[in-house]
Write a protein that holds these residues in place. Structure first.
Motif, mmCIF file in Angstrom:
data_model
loop_
_atom_site.group_PDB
_atom_site.id
_atom_site.type_symbol
_atom_site.label_atom_id
_atom_site.label_comp_id
_atom_site.label_asym_id
_atom_site.label_seq_id
_atom_site.Cartn_x
_atom_site.Cartn_y
_atom_site.Cartn_z
ATOM 1 N N LEU A 162 144.122 120.260 0.795
ATOM 2 C CA LEU A 162 143.144 120.951 -0.450
ATOM 3 C C LEU A 162 142.162 119.933 -1.006
ATOM 4 N N SER A 163 142.506 118.601 -1.054
ATOM 5 C CA SER A 163 141.502 117.820 -1.494
ATOM 6 C C SER A 163 141.721 116.411 -0.975
ATOM 7 N N SER A 164 140.607 115.786 -0.979
ATOM 8 C CA SER A 164 140.776 114.367 -0.466
ATOM 9 C C SER A 164 139.478 113.628 -1.003
ATOM 10 N N GLY A 165 139.654 112.220 -0.811
ATOM 11 C CA GLY A 165 138.799 111.253 -1.483
ATOM 12 C C GLY A 165 139.240 109.944 -1.224
ATOM 13 N N THR A 166 138.268 109.012 -1.727
ATOM 14 C CA THR A 166 138.217 107.551 -1.367
ATOM 15 C C THR A 166 137.979 106.676 -2.708
ATOM 16 N N TRP A 167 138.382 105.354 -2.804
ATOM 17 C CA TRP A 167 138.158 104.659 -3.857
ATOM 18 C C TRP A 167 138.021 103.498 -3.223
ATOM 19 N N ILE A 168 136.879 102.681 -3.591
ATOM 20 C CA ILE A 168 136.490 101.416 -2.835
ATOM 21 C C ILE A 168 136.540 100.293 -4.203
ATOM 22 N N SER A 169 136.738 99.078 -4.026
ATOM 23 C CA SER A 169 136.705 98.442 -5.380
ATOM 24 C C SER A 169 135.278 97.607 -5.137
ATOM 25 N N GLU A 170 134.889 97.253 -6.431
ATOM 26 C CA GLU A 170 133.513 96.419 -6.600
ATOM 27 C C GLU A 170 133.202 95.514 -5.359
ATOM 28 N N ASN A 171 133.797 94.707 -4.882
ATOM 29 C CA ASN A 171 133.481 93.726 -4.094
ATOM 30 C C ASN A 171 133.851 94.286 -2.675
ATOM 31 N N ALA A 172 134.247 95.383 -2.484
ATOM 32 C CA ALA A 172 134.469 96.481 -1.243
ATOM 33 C C ALA A 172 135.743 95.517 -0.380
ATOM 34 N N ASN A 173 136.666 94.761 -0.917
ATOM 35 C CA ASN A 173 137.585 94.213 -0.285
ATOM 36 C C ASN A 173 138.750 94.781 -0.287
ATOM 37 N N VAL A 174 138.960 96.129 -1.048
ATOM 38 C CA VAL A 174 140.017 97.020 -1.244
ATOM 39 C C VAL A 174 139.473 98.441 -1.200
ATOM 40 N N ALA A 175 140.259 99.243 -0.420
ATOM 41 C CA ALA A 175 139.984 100.669 -0.268
ATOM 42 C C ALA A 175 141.030 101.461 -0.122
ATOM 43 N N LEU A 176 140.955 102.506 -0.869
ATOM 44 C CA LEU A 176 142.138 103.662 -0.960
ATOM 45 C C LEU A 176 141.737 104.977 -0.576
ATOM 46 N N ALA A 177 142.224 105.601 0.429
ATOM 47 C CA ALA A 177 142.045 107.142 0.561
ATOM 48 C C ALA A 177 143.164 108.048 0.169
ATOM 49 N N TYR A 178 142.956 109.260 -0.186
ATOM 50 C CA TYR A 178 144.198 110.056 -0.445
ATOM 51 C C TYR A 178 143.682 111.511 0.028
ATOM 52 N N ASN A 179 145.005 112.242 0.205
ATOM 53 C CA ASN A 179 144.814 113.682 0.611
ATOM 54 C C ASN A 179 145.844 114.302 -0.080
ATOM 55 N N LYS A 180 145.459 115.450 -0.898
ATOM 56 C CA LYS A 180 146.078 115.843 -1.751
ATOM 57 C C LYS A 180 146.542 117.458 -1.632
ATOM 58 N N LEU A 181 147.838 117.800 -1.705
ATOM 59 C CA LEU A 181 148.024 119.292 -1.532
ATOM 60 C C LEU A 181 148.427 119.538 -3.100
ATOM 61 N N SER A 182 147.529 120.508 -3.536
ATOM 62 C CA SER A 182 147.749 121.215 -5.000
ATOM 63 C C SER A 182 148.666 122.353 -4.929
ATOM 64 N N VAL A 183 149.759 122.081 -5.226
ATOM 65 C CA VAL A 183 150.625 123.108 -5.283
ATOM 66 C C VAL A 183 151.092 123.459 -6.952
ATOM 67 N N PHE A 184 151.139 122.508 -7.648
ATOM 68 C CA PHE A 184 151.358 122.852 -9.160
ATOM 69 C C PHE A 184 150.213 122.765 -10.111
ATOM 70 N N ALA A 185 149.454 121.799 -9.635
ATOM 71 C CA ALA A 185 148.087 121.214 -10.261
ATOM 72 C C ALA A 185 146.923 121.805 -9.991
ATOM 73 N N ASN A 186 146.242 122.730 -10.150
ATOM 74 C CA ASN A 186 144.968 123.197 -9.742
ATOM 75 C C ASN A 186 144.012 123.266 -10.836
ATOM 76 N N SER A 187 144.113 122.122 -11.711
ATOM 77 C CA SER A 187 143.036 122.061 -12.752
ATOM 78 C C SER A 187 142.368 120.860 -12.476
ATOM 79 N N LEU A 188 141.259 120.680 -13.316
ATOM 80 C CA LEU A 188 140.236 119.517 -13.324
ATOM 81 C C LEU A 188 141.283 118.420 -13.688
ATOM 82 N N VAL A 189 142.248 118.552 -14.466
ATOM 83 C CA VAL A 189 143.119 117.249 -15.023
ATOM 84 C C VAL A 189 143.683 116.330 -13.906
#
Length: 71
Positions: free
Chosen positions: A32-59
């Motif tokens: 249902l939702s996915s995204g990435t985060w990359i550190s300022e110097n680009a030596n660390v990067a994270l990706a996520y995939n999220k299943l929104s079961v209970f939390a369907n808000s912008l929070v």
């Protein structure tokens, strides 16, 4: 169920194609939702995939940032 994938590189910037490949392999765990985060110097990067079961808000939007937006 959600998933997180990450890469840390000591010597160079992270190859984002590897991160994308890792995330795609886990996409079925949170379609249902996915995204990435990359550190300022680009030596660390994270990706996520999220299943929104209970939390369907912008929070519940990820990635969650610290108040200073540094982390």
């Amino acid at each position: 169920m959600s998933s997180v994938a990450g890469i840390f590189s000591f010597r160079s910037k992270v190859d984002l194609s590897h991160l994308e490949s890792m995330s795609n392999q886990l996409r079925h765990r949170g379609p249902l939702s996915s995204g990435t985060w990359i550190s300022e110097n680009a030596n660390v990067a994270l990706a996520y995939n999220k299943l929104s079961v209970f939390a369907n808000s912008l929070v519940a939007v990820q990635p969650v940032l610290s108040p200073s937006k540094r982390y």
